[in-house]
Design a protein around this motif. Structure first.
Motif, mmCIF file in Angstrom:
data_model
loop_
_atom_site.group_PDB
_atom_site.id
_atom_site.type_symbol
_atom_site.label_atom_id
_atom_site.label_comp_id
_atom_site.label_asym_id
_atom_site.label_seq_id
_atom_site.Cartn_x
_atom_site.Cartn_y
_atom_site.Cartn_z
ATOM 1 N N VAL A 3 49.310 32.612 46.674
ATOM 2 C CA VAL A 3 47.850 32.692 46.710
ATOM 3 C C VAL A 3 47.426 34.152 46.636
ATOM 4 O O VAL A 3 47.960 35.008 47.348
ATOM 5 N N LEU A 4 46.458 34.429 45.795
ATOM 6 C CA LEU A 4 45.862 35.763 45.713
ATOM 7 C C LEU A 4 44.437 35.684 46.235
ATOM 8 O O LEU A 4 43.620 34.918 45.723
ATOM 9 N N LEU A 5 44.144 36.476 47.270
ATOM 10 C CA LEU A 5 42.783 36.577 47.770
ATOM 11 C C LEU A 5 42.075 37.717 47.056
ATOM 12 O O LEU A 5 42.587 38.837 47.014
ATOM 13 N N VAL A 6 40.930 37.435 46.496
ATOM 14 C CA VAL A 6 40.103 38.443 45.845
ATOM 15 C C VAL A 6 38.849 38.598 46.691
ATOM 16 O O VAL A 6 38.137 37.618 46.934
ATOM 17 N N ALA A 7 38.584 39.810 47.149
ATOM 18 C CA ALA A 7 37.463 40.019 48.055
ATOM 19 C C ALA A 7 36.822 41.374 47.816
ATOM 20 O O ALA A 7 37.467 42.314 47.345
ATOM 21 N N SER A 8 35.544 41.469 48.154
ATOM 22 C CA SER A 8 34.852 42.755 48.062
ATOM 23 C C SER A 8 35.269 43.678 49.196
ATOM 24 O O SER A 8 35.141 44.896 49.081
ATOM 25 N N ALA A 9 35.726 43.107 50.304
ATOM 26 C CA ALA A 9 36.219 43.886 51.442
ATOM 27 C C ALA A 9 37.170 43.005 52.245
ATOM 28 O O ALA A 9 37.054 41.769 52.218
ATOM 29 N N PHE A 10 38.086 43.651 52.940
ATOM 30 C CA PHE A 10 39.017 42.908 53.784
ATOM 31 C C PHE A 10 38.335 42.659 55.127
ATOM 32 O O PHE A 10 38.732 43.177 56.168
ATOM 33 N N ASN A 11 37.266 41.839 55.082
ATOM 34 C CA ASN A 11 36.438 41.627 56.262
ATOM 35 C C ASN A 11 37.035 40.557 57.161
ATOM 36 O O ASN A 11 38.146 40.063 56.925
ATOM 37 N N SER A 12 36.289 40.168 58.201
ATOM 38 C CA SER A 12 36.832 39.250 59.201
ATOM 39 C C SER A 12 37.234 37.908 58.607
ATOM 40 O O SER A 12 38.296 37.366 58.949
ATOM 41 N N ILE A 52 41.692 32.684 45.536
ATOM 42 C CA ILE A 52 40.621 32.328 46.477
ATOM 43 C C ILE A 52 39.802 33.575 46.758
ATOM 44 O O ILE A 52 40.349 34.653 47.009
ATOM 45 N N ALA A 53 38.488 33.426 46.743
ATOM 46 C CA ALA A 53 37.572 34.530 47.046
ATOM 47 C C ALA A 53 36.809 34.203 48.327
ATOM 48 O O ALA A 53 35.789 33.514 48.290
ATOM 49 N N PRO A 54 37.286 34.682 49.482
ATOM 50 C CA PRO A 54 36.592 34.377 50.746
ATOM 51 C C PRO A 54 35.255 35.086 50.875
ATOM 52 O O PRO A 54 34.327 34.574 51.493
ATOM 53 N N SER A 66 38.825 31.198 33.578
ATOM 54 C CA SER A 66 39.075 30.218 32.517
ATOM 55 C C SER A 66 40.565 29.909 32.373
ATOM 56 O O SER A 66 40.931 28.907 31.758
ATOM 57 N N ALA A 67 41.415 30.770 32.945
ATOM 58 C CA ALA A 67 42.863 30.583 32.813
ATOM 59 C C ALA A 67 43.511 30.019 34.080
ATOM 60 O O ALA A 67 44.594 29.427 34.004
ATOM 61 N N ARG A 68 42.857 30.215 35.228
ATOM 62 C CA ARG A 68 43.430 29.773 36.497
ATOM 63 C C ARG A 68 42.337 29.182 37.379
ATOM 64 O O ARG A 68 41.160 29.509 37.223
ATOM 65 N N ILE A 69 42.740 28.359 38.321
ATOM 66 C CA ILE A 69 41.783 27.845 39.297
ATOM 67 C C ILE A 69 41.413 28.975 40.254
ATOM 68 O O ILE A 69 42.277 29.576 40.887
ATOM 69 N N CYS A 70 40.128 29.257 40.325
ATOM 70 C CA CYS A 70 39.605 30.283 41.230
ATOM 71 C C CYS A 70 38.599 29.610 42.163
ATOM 72 O O CYS A 70 37.601 29.048 41.707
ATOM 73 N N LEU A 71 38.860 29.668 43.455
ATOM 74 C CA LEU A 71 38.011 29.013 44.438
ATOM 75 C C LEU A 71 37.125 30.031 45.139
ATOM 76 O O LEU A 71 37.612 31.035 45.669
ATOM 77 N N ILE A 72 35.833 29.766 45.155
ATOM 78 C CA ILE A 72 34.844 30.635 45.793
ATOM 79 C C ILE A 72 34.421 30.003 47.121
ATOM 80 O O ILE A 72 34.050 28.824 47.161
ATOM 81 N N VAL A 73 34.467 30.777 48.196
ATOM 82 C CA VAL A 73 33.995 30.304 49.496
ATOM 83 C C VAL A 73 32.525 30.696 49.629
ATOM 84 O O VAL A 73 32.192 31.875 49.728
ATOM 85 N N HIS A 74 31.660 29.696 49.633
ATOM 86 C CA HIS A 74 30.216 29.944 49.704
ATOM 87 C C HIS A 74 29.690 29.476 51.065
ATOM 88 O O HIS A 74 29.859 28.308 51.427
#
Length: 603
Positions: A3-12, A52-54, A66-74
């Protein structure tokens, strides 16, 4: 899964997702979405099974989603879209909300739904809610979505309705002190408490107000400043008053970003004539005694007793403990220790336990090196008082996260109880510090020298389940954030009334005496502070630039290397000293004398 987490900051929330996915057996790496950095190249390098983008403020490139499943936490229910979802929920007084995990597509927040989990919305600030009920719902939704992805058979559900709402701008957050009720003022303040604050005029200046709490007795003309308390200011509304703990000045183009500071520190000389006709009175928080009715007022430190147990609560904005806050808490701790109780609980609130020294106050000081030195000594005085309390059991109750010196302060207690989902960061390295608070004594005696060295050098977040397995904590408490105080109170009262409590207190004193005979506690402090003083008073030490970047929220140039490496469930594994389980509290067994004396190496 990889799993790769993509985030704007390594927040809580990102840290919690990182820690708990690892505890569930996944291998997790992090990439920060930074200006000028190519997310496409990062994904090619990691080759994850799932992204995953928390917490993400920017869009994921089409080449990636478009190439991989990317999940957005809203942080909103299905159909809710836009960047100010949680702000609106708090400001509008919603009582229920939800977190949705959806698939990234061209339109923001419009993708198919992989999971959605509802939660209650108590009357707390946005940041407290975000780290509490929202984080709980987010983790439940993320884990469900990951399981559904891994199954290969689940088909996400399309959103039938929904439209994006615009960013909640300052004109939608404004307070009219002449007409707004206390209830509305509080909702507006609490919806912007961490960021962006509420822009307002005060004493001839433009400020951003951060946080708000009700006051039940003080009254005045609407908008008038009435009093101060522990760094906060009290301001009158049309039908009451509110306490505002922090302020931030308006940014001046070309100058560094202003700091969020205790209100009285930010206002400084403006709280005296000629800006005010007379200095504001300091109204100390009321002391709650037995039989006293609970007031609806704000205090960052409180004390109460129940069934042989004392409860010393404290809650500081952002978990930051300035020199002044440490000294007040130490005074309260000593008073609590004068009471006839057999168990003393520290903390027990629903948000941050402590994040150590107050870097913002240090940065704003006339001499940051001197203030750093004063602050760390005040933290050490508090930790020493806890470590040397031998006439009762001390429990650190963590309803929220703890980091650096705050995490180590918790380890000074005899037992550490964590609400499930709490994240610990028991390290100092990322701020360029060796650390103090007697960590070279407290950390190895709980987890062993090797694990202590790995925790401090790896500088990665530790989830509550792993914390218990390693020995950092003795118990996890599975409950909602709002219930944590009541659950820990019942546990503490039961412990105070147990048949073995006096024997445990006697055993604790014997262990402390033995440890002191092997190596005096003062020698740990002396060795730690020698390293800290060298850093504080070296103008070229990285600490100063790292501190400045942290408090002024400067964007890093790249993802830190220790986050970019994939870590799994085994990254935090190690043999603790007492093999704790979640079955219940137990005494802490110390290490051998040679391990206590040596401590982990510097990182």
């Amino acid at each position: 899964m990889q799993v790769l987490l993509v985030a704007s900051a390594f927040n809580s929330l990102t840290q919690r997702v990182y820690a708990e996915l690892g505890e569930h057996g996944h291998h997790v790496a992090v990439e920060l979405a930074l200006p000028g950095a190519s997310l496409v190249e990062a994904v090619d390098r990691h080759q994850p099974d799932l992204i995953i983008a928390p917490m993400l403020r920017t869009a994921i490139p089409k080449e990636v989603w478009s190439a991989r499943i990317c999940l957005i936490v809203h942080p909103g229910p299905v159909g809710d879209r836009g960047p100010s979802s949680l702000d609106r929920a708090v400001q509008e007084g919603r009582t229920r909300w939800a977190v949705t995990v959806l698939q990234a597509v061209e339109e923001m927040d419009a993708g198919d739904v992989w999971a959605t989990v509802e939660c209650v919305v108590p009357a707390v600030s946005k940041s407290d809610l975000y780290r509490g009920e929202i984080a709980d719902a987010a983790l439940e939704a993320v884990l469900l979505a990951v399981d559904r992805c891994a199954s290969g058979t689940y088909h996400p559900q399309p959103q039938i309705t929904g439209h994006a709402l615009p960013y909640l701008r300052q004109e939608h957050r404004s307070i009219d002190w002449r007409t707004d009720t206390t209830e509305r003022v509080l909702r507006v303040l609490q919806a912007a408490d961490s960021q962006p604050g509420v822009r307002d005029e005060l004493l001839g200046g433009v400020w951003y107000l951060h946080g708000g709490y009700p006051e039940d007795r003080l009254r005045g003309y609407p908008g008038e400043l009435l009093a101060t308390r522990a760094g906060a200011v009290c301001r009158a509304t049309t039908d009451g008053a509110v306490w505002i703990p922090e302020l931030r000045a308006r940014r001046v183009p070309g100058e560094p970003a202003p700091l969020k500071l205790p209100a009285t520190v930010a206002l400084g000389d403006r709280l005296r004539p000629p800006h005010l006709p007379r200095p504001l009175p300091e109204h100390p928080a009321p002391v709650l005694a037995a039989g006293t009715a609970l007031r609806r007022t704000w205090s960052d430190i409180g004390y109460r007793e129940e069934g042989g147990a004392g409860f010393l609560t404290f809650s500081f904005p952002g978990g930051a403990m300035s020199t002044e806050r440490c000294r007040r808490l130490l005074d309260a701790y000593r008073t609590a220790c004068s009471r006839p109780t057999s168990v003393l609980v520290l903390g027990g609130g629903r948000d941050f336990f402590s994040n150590g020294i107050h870097l913002g106050v240090i940065e704003a000081a006339a001499d940051p090196a001197e203030e750093s030195w004063a602050n760390i000594n005040a933290m050490d005085d508090l930790a020493e008082a806890v470590l040397t309390t031998t006439d009762r059991l001390v429990v650190a109750a963590l309803g929220g996260n703890a980091a650096a010196g705050g995490a180590v302060l918790a380890l000074a207690a005899d037992e550490v109880w964590c609400r499930s989902g709490v994240v610990l960061n028991p390290h100092y390295r990322l701020m360029g510090l060796y650390g103090s608070e007697y960590w070279t004594y407290s950390l190895p005696r709980r987890v062993g020298a090797q694990v202590a060295e790995r925790l401090t050098c790896d500088a990665l977040p530790v989830g509550s389940t792993t914390a218990v397995r390693l020995g950092l904590a003795d118990r996890t408490v599975a409950c909602a954030p709002e219930a944590f105080a009541d659950v820990t109170a019942r546990l503490a009262v039961r412990l105070a009334g147990s048949a073995t409590v006096q024997a445990r207190i006697a055993g604790k004193k014997a262990r402390r005496d033995l440890d002191e005979s092997v190596r005096p506690l003062a020698s740990y402090r002396e060795a730690e502070l020698a390293r800290m003083r060298d850093t504080f008073f070296d103008p070229d030490a990285p600490y100063h630039a790292l501190r400045r970047a942290f408090v002024r929220k400067e964007t890093p140039a790249a993802t830190p290397a220790h986050l970019g490496r994939a870590h799994g469930a085994g990254s935090g594994e190690g043999t603790g000293t007492h093999n704790s389980t979640v079955a219940g509290p137990r005494s802490v067994t110390g290490l051998g004398a040679h391990e206590r004396a040596s401590g982990p190496a510097s990182c």
